[in-house]
Design a protein around this motif. Sequence first.
Motif, short mmCIF file in Angstrom:
data_model
loop_
_atom_site.label_atom_id
_atom_site.label_comp_id
_atom_site.label_asym_id
_atom_site.label_seq_id
_atom_site.Cartn_x
_atom_site.Cartn_y
_atom_site.Cartn_z
N GLY A 40 0.81 -1.22 0.00
CA GLY A 40 0.00 0.00 0.00
C GLY A 40 0.84 1.26 0.00
N ALA A 41 1.91 1.25 0.77
CA ALA A 41 2.80 2.42 0.83
C ALA A 41 3.48 2.65 -0.52
N ALA A 42 3.94 1.57 -1.16
CA ALA A 42 4.58 1.71 -2.47
C ALA A 42 3.59 2.21 -3.52
N LEU A 43 2.36 1.71 -3.47
CA LEU A 43 1.34 2.20 -4.41
C LEU A 43 1.03 3.67 -4.18
N ALA A 44 0.96 4.09 -2.92
CA ALA A 44 0.71 5.51 -2.62
C ALA A 44 1.84 6.38 -3.14
N ALA A 45 3.08 5.92 -2.96
CA ALA A 45 4.22 6.69 -3.45
C ALA A 45 4.22 6.76 -4.97
N ALA A 46 3.92 5.65 -5.63
CA ALA A 46 3.89 5.64 -7.10
C ALA A 46 2.76 6.51 -7.63
N ASP A 47 1.61 6.50 -6.96
CA ASP A 47 0.50 7.38 -7.38
C ASP A 47 0.89 8.84 -7.25
N ALA A 48 1.56 9.19 -6.16
CA ALA A 48 1.99 10.59 -5.98
C ALA A 48 3.06 10.96 -7.00
N ALA A 49 3.95 10.03 -7.32
CA ALA A 49 5.00 10.32 -8.30
C ALA A 49 4.41 10.54 -9.69
N SER A 50 3.34 9.82 -10.00
CA SER A 50 2.73 9.95 -11.33
C SER A 50 1.79 11.15 -11.42
N GLY A 51 1.44 11.74 -10.28
CA GLY A 51 0.52 12.86 -10.27
C GLY A 51 -0.93 12.45 -10.10
N ALA A 52 -1.18 11.17 -9.89
CA ALA A 52 -2.56 10.70 -9.70
C ALA A 52 -3.15 11.24 -8.40
N VAL A 53 -2.30 11.44 -7.40
CA VAL A 53 -2.72 12.05 -6.13
C VAL A 53 -1.71 13.14 -5.78
N ARG A 54 -2.15 14.08 -4.96
CA ARG A 54 -1.27 15.18 -4.58
C ARG A 54 -0.33 14.75 -3.45
N GLY A 55 0.79 15.44 -3.39
CA GLY A 55 1.71 15.24 -2.29
C GLY A 55 3.05 14.70 -2.74
N GLU A 56 3.99 14.72 -1.80
CA GLU A 56 5.33 14.20 -2.04
C GLU A 56 5.27 12.68 -1.89
N PRO A 57 5.81 11.93 -2.84
CA PRO A 57 5.64 10.48 -2.84
C PRO A 57 6.04 9.77 -1.54
N CYS A 58 7.21 10.06 -1.01
CA CYS A 58 7.66 9.36 0.19
C CYS A 58 6.86 9.78 1.42
N ALA A 59 6.38 11.01 1.43
CA ALA A 59 5.52 11.44 2.54
C ALA A 59 4.19 10.70 2.49
N ARG A 60 3.67 10.48 1.29
CA ARG A 60 2.41 9.72 1.15
C ARG A 60 2.62 8.27 1.61
N ALA A 61 3.77 7.70 1.25
CA ALA A 61 4.07 6.33 1.68
C ALA A 61 4.14 6.26 3.20
N ALA A 62 4.76 7.24 3.82
CA ALA A 62 4.87 7.27 5.28
C ALA A 62 3.50 7.39 5.93
N GLU A 63 2.62 8.21 5.35
CA GLU A 63 1.26 8.36 5.89
C GLU A 63 0.51 7.03 5.87
N VAL A 64 0.61 6.32 4.75
CA VAL A 64 -0.10 5.04 4.62
C VAL A 64 0.46 4.03 5.62
N ALA A 65 1.77 3.96 5.73
CA ALA A 65 2.39 2.99 6.65
C ALA A 65 2.06 3.31 8.11
N GLU A 66 2.15 4.58 8.48
CA GLU A 66 1.89 4.96 9.87
C GLU A 66 0.43 4.74 10.25
#
Length: 105
Positions: A40-66
């Motif tokens: 889930g964290a990797a998918l969130a980071a990849a979505d943010a990197a592609s622009g599908a969702v807003r935010g910095e990719p690694c920060a999105r991954a951290a949010e999902v993991a936490e």
Amino acid sequence: MAGSILGAGMVAGTSLLLAGLVAAGAAAVEGQRVAAIADGAALAAADAASGAVRGEPCARAAEVAEAQGAVVVSCVLDELIATVSVRASFASFPVAAIARAGPPP
């Protein structure tokens, strides 16, 4: 008398074996849970990197993991491909998983 000692020994041995099997099963389940968190964290980071969702990719991954009780240990982006490593603990033992997500080749 000898029969009751033998019976008590068999019950104790069976109980010990059952406790070990339950612990091993619980550890396997926790490993799968942490792997799913990494996915889930990797998918969130990849979505943010592609622009599908807003935010910095690694920060999105951290949010999902936490949100699921884990911590991102590393997050590496290679263009739109995210590789994320997460860690959690189970009975004071560390459990880690790595996942990679991005567009198909």
